[in-house]
Write a protein that holds these residues in place. Structure first.
Motif, PDB file in Angstrom:
ATOM      1  N   THR A  94       0.838  -1.202   0.000  1.00 17.69           N
ATOM      2  CA  THR A  94       0.000   0.000   0.000  1.00 17.69           C
ATOM      3  C   THR A  94       0.867   1.243   0.000  1.00 17.69           C
ATOM      4  N   SER A  95       1.889   1.248   0.834  1.00 18.64           N
ATOM      5  CA  SER A  95       2.810   2.382   0.865  1.00 18.64           C
ATOM      6  C   SER A  95       3.485   2.560  -0.487  1.00 18.64           C
ATOM      7  N   HIS A 101       2.148   6.222  -7.342  1.00 18.69           N
ATOM      8  CA  HIS A 101       1.087   6.864  -8.103  1.00 18.69           C
ATOM      9  C   HIS A 101       0.736   8.257  -7.580  1.00 18.69           C
ATOM     10  N   GLY A 102       1.514   8.773  -6.641  1.00 22.76           N
ATOM     11  CA  GLY A 102       1.272  10.116  -6.136  1.00 22.76           C
ATOM     12  C   GLY A 102      -0.093  10.279  -5.500  1.00 22.76           C
ATOM     13  N   GLY A 129       0.262  10.882   2.251  1.00 22.02           N
ATOM     14  CA  GLY A 129       0.778  10.850   0.898  1.00 22.02           C
ATOM     15  C   GLY A 129       2.219  10.405   0.770  1.00 22.02           C
ATOM     16  N   ALA A 130       3.001  10.530   1.847  1.00 20.58           N
ATOM     17  CA  ALA A 130       4.376  10.031   1.815  1.00 20.58           C
ATOM     18  C   ALA A 130       4.414   8.512   1.875  1.00 20.58           C
ATOM     19  N   GLY A 131       3.271   7.898   2.193  1.00 20.13           N
ATOM     20  CA  GLY A 131       3.174   6.446   2.234  1.00 20.13           C
ATOM     21  C   GLY A 131       3.208   5.847   3.613  1.00 20.13           C
ATOM     22  N   GLY A 132       3.460   6.671   4.632  1.00 18.61           N
ATOM     23  CA  GLY A 132       3.581   6.150   5.985  1.00 18.61           C
ATOM     24  C   GLY A 132       2.338   6.372   6.827  1.00 18.61           C
ATOM     25  N   PRO A 133       2.304   5.765   8.010  1.00 17.26           N
ATOM     26  CA  PRO A 133       1.169   5.951   8.916  1.00 17.26           C
ATOM     27  C   PRO A 133       0.976   7.419   9.261  1.00 17.26           C
ATOM     28  N   ALA A 134      -0.272   7.805   9.436  1.00 16.99           N
ATOM     29  CA  ALA A 134      -0.577   9.187   9.793  1.00 16.99           C
ATOM     30  C   ALA A 134       0.144   9.581  11.080  1.00 16.99           C
ATOM     31  N   ARG A 373       7.382   3.656   3.316  1.00 17.72           N
ATOM     32  CA  ARG A 373       7.307   4.275   4.641  1.00 17.72           C
ATOM     33  C   ARG A 373       6.579   3.378   5.630  1.00 17.72           C
ATOM     34  N   GLU A 374       6.754   2.081   5.447  1.00 18.60           N
ATOM     35  CA  GLU A 374       6.257   1.063   6.371  1.00 18.60           C
ATOM     36  C   GLU A 374       7.344   0.014   6.526  1.00 18.60           C
ATOM     37  N   LYS A 375       7.295  -0.709   7.626  1.00 20.06           N
ATOM     38  CA  LYS A 375       8.172  -1.872   7.704  1.00 20.06           C
ATOM     39  C   LYS A 375       7.718  -2.877   6.662  1.00 20.06           C
TER      40      LYS A 375
END
Length: 542
Positions: A94-95, A101-102, A129-134, A373-375
């Motif tokens: 998901t990240s 895809h911005g 949007g950076a791909g990580g958790p809020a 931006r996730e493990k």
């Protein structure tokens, strides 16, 4: 048609370190999902016409929740919704999709390593949007909105066919059902030497990957078996099931014991690996050698340059506070900075975005890098395969050489699960009240050198996060850490981390629990765990 539905707030819709997690029956309440999703959108701005990514780990209630999210997102003005086929999209994937895809952000439906099924757990997490958790300001805003919500907006459109690739529409919103593996697999091919790994498998190298009937199975089969040439059947329990086959999808020595036993037997393959419910955790076991997550982080950092995506070296290493100091020793030798953060991957986000750190890890079987931006569980497995392919040594040999160079941090975590929350809170409060008096105290022959309640000062945005765990340091470099976990849905989980550094190579192959026996005893008597919780032994030891 878009409807506006009147509603009233639910108590306790406060996202934790990994989103909102509750029992399935809680999420099944009328308006519950709708309230939380609308509160999420109400806390955001400027997403009109933007892209939202949606997917999850396939657990029970995943499909129903996705249909609700699609209809609410369309009613709130998102222009495009990307959904993993079948509702499947691992957390790291998901990240990856958000970043490639911005997208404006994404919603992940998972309770990670928690049990699934009709009576299991469920969760919803928003990623930016950076791909990580809020980050906390966003999750705090969501919680505030959830306490005052009075209505939500939702489309009356029919359910979307999420099992067929392609584009449909809900209101004016494009719904794009995508292959959940494609973008992620493409990214992995840019980071690792797939040719070298193919040669490794072609040479007779054997492996067992346990998908734990969770989300990583399809990714592992596509990459390990179909792309890299691992023998068919290398991936076991590779089909995502709503109840994870009745098992606990947590890749540790308790819930993946069958894999561990295999790797300790005479029939052991060269490498054993597993990933968890949503694909962000990993377990690495060599023939006859379990690699602790803390050691795995340090070893990956020390050898990352062997992978094409990291051949220029790494900028820094970040670890969660409870993770052992093994990675710090690698950072020191490499001449780069190491960062100690609170538990929760979102705390690594600023460091990664600022290019201060490249590799990050947590002791709870989570490792990753700046590629998302996730493990990322499968990323860690591929990194190990790349290291093995280049060095052409066994896991045990590589680990032994690492300890000889850096010393060994003997390390264990003792979990006391589903402890009465009031008792757990009182135990932590008592420890905090004694911090000033603990230094100088002698307990079972060991002298307390220092004690504190860990607070984190973010070097990027200056934010301060407090009360992240009580640390008790002993003379000689040992420590015990206490913290309450935020990932469970019943009672409280008290996590106790015990660590001792040993430099002498002659003492690097001892039993961990025996080597830490005196500290383990101290860890129990210092806060009187038995007296305060009624627990005379931990539920899980890793």
């Amino acid at each position: 048609m878009i409807r506006t539905v009147a509603t009233t707030p639910f108590e306790g819709q406060k996202p934790g370190t990994s989103g909102l997690r509750k029992k399935v029956q809680v999420f099944q309440q009328p308006h519950y999902v709708e309230n939380f999703v609308q509160s999420t959108f109400d806390s955001l701005s400027d997403f009109e016409g933007e892209t939202l990514v949606v997917g999850g780990d396939g657990r029970y209630f995943n499909r129903e929740a996705i249909q609700k999210i699609i209809k609410i997102a369309a009613a709130n003005g998102f222009g495009r919704i990307m959904v993993g086929r079948g509702g499947i999209l691992s957390t790291p994937a998901t990240s990856c999709v958000i970043r490639k895809h911005g997208a404006f952000g994404g919603i992940i439906l998972s309770a990670s390593h928690n049990p699934g099924g009709e009576h299991g757990d469920f969760g919803i997490k928003y990623n930016i949007g950076a791909g990580g958790p809020a980050p906390e300001p966003v999750t705090d805003a969501i919680f505030e909105k959830s306490k005052t919500i009075r209505e939500y907006r939702i489309s009356d459109a029919p359910d979307v066919d999420i099992d067929t690739l392609g584009i449909t529409r809900v209101e004016d919103t494009v719904v794009d059902v995508v292959d959940p593996v494609e973008d992620y697999a493409e990214l992995m091919g840019t980071l690792f030497d797939f040719d070298a790994i193919r040669d490794l498998f072609a040479s007779g190298f054997t492996m067992r990957f346990d998908g734990m009937s969770a989300v990583t199975g399809p990714y592992a089969r596509a990459i390990l078996e179909e792309t890299l040439g691992a023998e068919p059947g290398t991936v076991v329990r590779g089909e995502p099931l709503e109840d994870f086959g009745g098992h606990h999808p947590d890749p540790n020595l308790v819930y993946a014991k069958e894999l561990y036993d295999l790797l300790m037997s005479e029939e052991a393959p060269d490498l054993g690996a597993a990933s968890d419910g949503d694909g962000d955790r990993n377990m690495i076991i060599g023939r006859g050698r379990f690699v602790t997550p803390s050691d795995s982080l340090a070893l990956i950092a020390a050898n990352a340059h062997l992978a094409p995506g990291y051949k220029a070296g790494i900028k820094g290493i970040a670890r969660s506070m409870p993770t052992s100091g093994a990675a710090d020793r690698v950072a020191e030798k490499l001449g780069i900075k190491s960062y100690e953060t609170p538990t929760g991957w979102k705390f690594f986000g600023n460091l990664l975005d600022a290019d201060l750190a490249t590799v990050c890890g947590e002791e709870s079987f989570g490792t990753g890098s700046n590629h998302v931006r996730e493990k990322d569980g499968l990323w860690a497995v591929l990194m190990w395969l790349n290291i093995l392919a280049v060095r052409r040594q066994g896991v045990a040999e590589i680990v032994a050489e690492h300890w000889a160079t850096y010393g060994r941090n003997y390390y264990t975590r003792h979990d006391y699960e589903e402890v009465d929350s009031t008792a757990a809170d009182a135990l932590m409060a008592d420890l905090r009240s004694r911090l000033d008096t603990l230094p100088g105290t002698v307990i079972n022959g060991l002298t307390v050198e220092a004690a504190d309640d860990f607070a984190y000062h973010d070097p990027v945005d200056g934010s301060v996060t407090t009360k992240q765990g009580v640390r008790v340091f002993f003379e000689g470099g040992s420590r015990v850490v206490y913290r309450l976990s935020g990932t469970g849905t019943a009672g409280a989980t008290l996590r106790v981390y015990i660590e001792r550094f040993v430099a002498d190579p002659a003492r690097h192959d001892l039993d961990t629990q025996d080597t830490l026996a005196d500290l383990i005893e101290i860890s129990r008597v210092l806060p009187d765990i038995a007296g305060r919780t009624g627990r005379t032994a931990p539920s899980v030891i890793t």
